[in-house]
Design an enzyme around this catalytic site. Structure first.
Site, PDB file in Angstrom:
ATOM      1  N   HIS A  40      -0.890   4.019   0.895  1.00  0.00           N
ATOM      2  CA  HIS A  40      -1.843   4.833   1.651  1.00  0.00           C
ATOM      3  C   HIS A  40      -2.795   5.578   0.692  1.00  0.00           C
ATOM      4  O   HIS A  40      -3.178   6.717   0.936  1.00  0.00           O
ATOM      5  CB  HIS A  40      -1.073   5.849   2.513  1.00  0.00           C
ATOM      6  CG  HIS A  40      -1.693   6.099   3.864  1.00  0.00           C
ATOM      7  ND1 HIS A  40      -1.203   5.565   5.030  1.00  0.00           N
ATOM      8  CD2 HIS A  40      -2.769   6.859   4.227  1.00  0.00           C
ATOM      9  CE1 HIS A  40      -1.927   5.986   6.050  1.00  0.00           C
ATOM     10  NE2 HIS A  40      -2.897   6.760   5.589  1.00  0.00           N
ATOM     11  N   GLY A  42      -5.254   0.395  -2.998  1.00  0.00           N
ATOM     12  CA  GLY A  42      -4.881   1.595  -3.756  1.00  0.00           C
ATOM     13  C   GLY A  42      -5.454   1.565  -5.156  1.00  0.00           C
ATOM     14  O   GLY A  42      -5.028   0.762  -5.989  1.00  0.00           O
ATOM     15  N   SER A  85       0.840  -1.200   0.000  1.00  0.00           N
ATOM     16  CA  SER A  85       0.000   0.000   0.000  1.00  0.00           C
ATOM     17  C   SER A  85       0.871   1.245   0.000  1.00  0.00           C
ATOM     18  O   SER A  85       1.942   1.259   0.599  1.00  0.00           O
ATOM     19  CB  SER A  85      -0.874  -0.015   1.271  1.00  0.00           C
ATOM     20  OG  SER A  85      -1.584   1.196   1.433  1.00  0.00           O
TER      21      SER A  85
HETATM   22  C1  FMN Z   1      -9.714   9.747   3.912  1.00  0.00           C
HETATM   23  C2  FMN Z   1      -8.735   8.649   4.134  1.00  0.00           C
HETATM   24  C3  FMN Z   1      -8.311   8.383   5.414  1.00  0.00           C
HETATM   25  C4  FMN Z   1      -7.374   7.344   5.639  1.00  0.00           C
HETATM   26  N1  FMN Z   1      -7.001   7.059   6.916  1.00  0.00           N
HETATM   27  C5  FMN Z   1      -6.158   6.036   7.151  1.00  0.00           C
HETATM   28  C6  FMN Z   1      -5.812   5.671   8.480  1.00  0.00           C
HETATM   29  O1  FMN Z   1      -6.238   6.284   9.456  1.00  0.00           O
HETATM   30  N2  FMN Z   1      -4.970   4.606   8.611  1.00  0.00           N
HETATM   31  C7  FMN Z   1      -4.469   3.899   7.556  1.00  0.00           C
HETATM   32  O2  FMN Z   1      -3.723   2.952   7.750  1.00  0.00           O
HETATM   33  N3  FMN Z   1      -4.802   4.229   6.288  1.00  0.00           N
HETATM   34  C8  FMN Z   1      -5.633   5.267   6.068  1.00  0.00           C
HETATM   35  N4  FMN Z   1      -5.975   5.579   4.784  1.00  0.00           N
HETATM   36  C9  FMN Z   1      -5.481   4.747   3.666  1.00  0.00           C
HETATM   37  C10 FMN Z   1      -6.440   3.571   3.408  1.00  0.00           C
HETATM   38  O3  FMN Z   1      -6.399   2.644   4.454  1.00  0.00           O
HETATM   39  C11 FMN Z   1      -6.062   2.836   2.110  1.00  0.00           C
HETATM   40  O4  FMN Z   1      -4.724   2.457   2.163  1.00  0.00           O
HETATM   41  C12 FMN Z   1      -6.324   3.667   0.837  1.00  0.00           C
HETATM   42  O5  FMN Z   1      -7.469   4.459   0.990  1.00  0.00           O
HETATM   43  C13 FMN Z   1      -6.486   2.743  -0.361  1.00  0.00           C
HETATM   44  O6  FMN Z   1      -6.577   3.479  -1.541  1.00  0.00           O
HETATM   45  P1  FMN Z   1      -7.963   3.891  -2.251  1.00  0.00           P
HETATM   46  O7  FMN Z   1      -8.521   5.025  -1.434  1.00  0.00           O
HETATM   47  O8  FMN Z   1      -7.529   4.310  -3.602  1.00  0.00           O
HETATM   48  O9  FMN Z   1      -8.850   2.679  -2.244  1.00  0.00           O
HETATM   49  C14 FMN Z   1      -6.875   6.610   4.555  1.00  0.00           C
HETATM   50  C15 FMN Z   1      -7.321   6.895   3.253  1.00  0.00           C
HETATM   51  C16 FMN Z   1      -8.239   7.910   3.040  1.00  0.00           C
HETATM   52  C17 FMN Z   1      -8.702   8.182   1.639  1.00  0.00           C
END
Ligand code: FMN
Length: 388
Positions: A284, A316, A282
């Site tokens: 993020h 992702g 990932s």
């Molecule tokens: C608004 C938002 C908040 C997020 N908060 C966290 C979090 O608190 N902890 C974490 O490990 N990942 C966080 N992420 C990442 C997600 O867990 C994930 O890796 C990511 O959204 C995957 O990509 P996608 O949005 O394209 O599906 C966040 C992502 C978004 C969009």
């Protein structure tokens, strides 16, 4: 006085406007326009349609937090584009009357390989509860972010889910403090912990900063209202958490520990050496480092390094059942989606998350049938080909 013909025409127009046929015609023309925005989850024909609905529902600061990547958002774009680098190899004349989409993760059988990624802020009054209830309806795994757990203890989220949920941890430089959190969520009965390691050195989220400049409301959960607090160049954090911390974490808990945020073969090998039970490939959702590399492009080197010693998951840019299928074909055990369900919950609460999961599950079902794969195990390297 207006002539008869004028009066007749006006009367006819009034009749037309009040007729149900006119209402149907108006909604038909709206639906045919590119700027049509769904107003009910049942109207959506794919998960992308929830994006505009969420944007409409949220104030600019919230939207900016949800949408943002880092720097020029090259990684955010790459995540989505990455899936177009792989193409499907459909197979014909296979009896696909029974499709089994279930996967095993640490001894628990999940009916779908599509799980809900941890997201720190959920823009709905019911927050993690709305997401957990939708996960229950759609029989999906959900991972509760540490930011959410601070507001709604994990025990109560499990109650809303009607079963186990996973917990996502952020470690701080005060690792003793982190271990206290670990003990607490373990004693609550959490089976699996996901340790996110990709934001430790800080990030540069410009869309968040740009949109919060025009959002004057006080909302400390996702953005500050003082435009001066946005730091040009990003938020640098002085990180002291290392692989030694993973050893301490491993020794401190019996929960399964996955590391989220791995993108290289070197780190994948270290994950296994330091006792991680699984890896989540990932970046993020394009919100940590501006690598420019799609997470799906990083999956193969991680899978090849790990050689089946621990399960590998990926997230992702997943927006289609075909994306899920491609990730599984490249060796992922399961996938996580982030923004799609965030759009769903922001616009429509629990029903929005349910609809997002339902669409993705349905799309995966269709593509599995098309490719003649009746179970997740039948999806393999031969199911796809890299675009030449
Ligand atoms: C608004 C938002 C908040 C997020 N908060 C966290 C979090 O608190 N902890 C974490 O490990 N990942 C966080 N992420 C990442 C997600 O867990 C994930 O890796 C990511 O959204 C995957 O990509 P996608 O949005 O394209 O599906 C966040 C992502 C978004 C969009």
């Amino acid at each position: 006085m207006a002539p008869d013909s004028d009066r007749n025409r006006r009367a006819f127009l009034r009749l037309l406007l009040s007729s149900p046929l006119f209402a149907y015609g108006a909604s038909l023309s709206a639906a045919l326009q590119d700027d049509f925005v769904i107003t009910r989850p049942e109207q959506a024909i794919n998960v992308m349609e929830f994006e505009a609905a969420a944007r409409k529902a949220l104030p600019p600061g919230h939207w900016g937090y949800l949408a943002t990547g880092v720097d020029d958002e090259e990684t955010l774009k790459a995540n989505r584009e990455g899936y177009s680098h792989f193409q499907l190899r459909p197979r014909r004349l296979v009896d696909t009357s029974k499709i089994d989409m279930s996967v095993d993760l640490f001894g628990t059988q999940w009916e779908t390989p599509i799980a809900l990624a941890p997201c720190g802020t959920i823009f709905h009054p019911e927050g993690a509860y709305a997401v957990a209830r939708a996960a229950q309806t759609r029989k999906a795994l959900t991972i509760v972010a540490s930011g959410q757990e601070e507001q709604r203890p994990i025990e109560t989220v499990m109650k809303a889910r009607g079963g186990p949920v996973w917990y996502q941890l952020y470690a701080s430089n005060d690792f003793d403090d982190t271990l206290k959190t670990v003990k607490r969520v373990e004693s609550a009965g959490t089976p699996v912990m996901v340790w996110t390691v990709d934001t430790l050195p800080g990030t540069n989220r410009e869309t968040t900063q740009r949109l919060r400049r025009i959002d004057t409301r006080d909302c400390k959960s996702c953005h500050t209202t003082d435009p001066r607090t946005g730091r040009p160049g990003g938020e640098f954090r002085s990180n002291t958490v290392t692989w030694e911390s993973m050893r301490r974490l491993r020794d401190a808990t019996k929960m399964k520990v996955l590391i989220k945020g791995i993108l290289t073969s070197e780190d994948a090998e270290l994950c296994v050496q330091y006792g991680a039970d699984g890896i989540i490939v990932s970046n993020h959702g394009g919100r940590s480092a501006e690598t420019g590399r799609a997470s799906i492009e990083c999956l193969t080197e991680v899978v090849q390094t790990v050689r089946g010693r621990v399960p590998v998951l990926v997230d992702g840019g997943i927006r289609r059942g075909t994306d899920v299928f491609k990730a599984l074909a490249l060796g992922a055990r399961a996938v996580l989606v982030g923004r799609p369900y965030q759009w769903g919950v922001s616009a429509f609460g629990q029903a929005g998350v349910e609809a997002v999961l339902s669409i993705l599950q349905n799309e995966l079902h269709v593509v599995m049938s098309q490719c003649g794969t009746r179970s997740i195990a039948e999806i393999g390297p031969n199911s796809i080909v890299r675009r030449s």
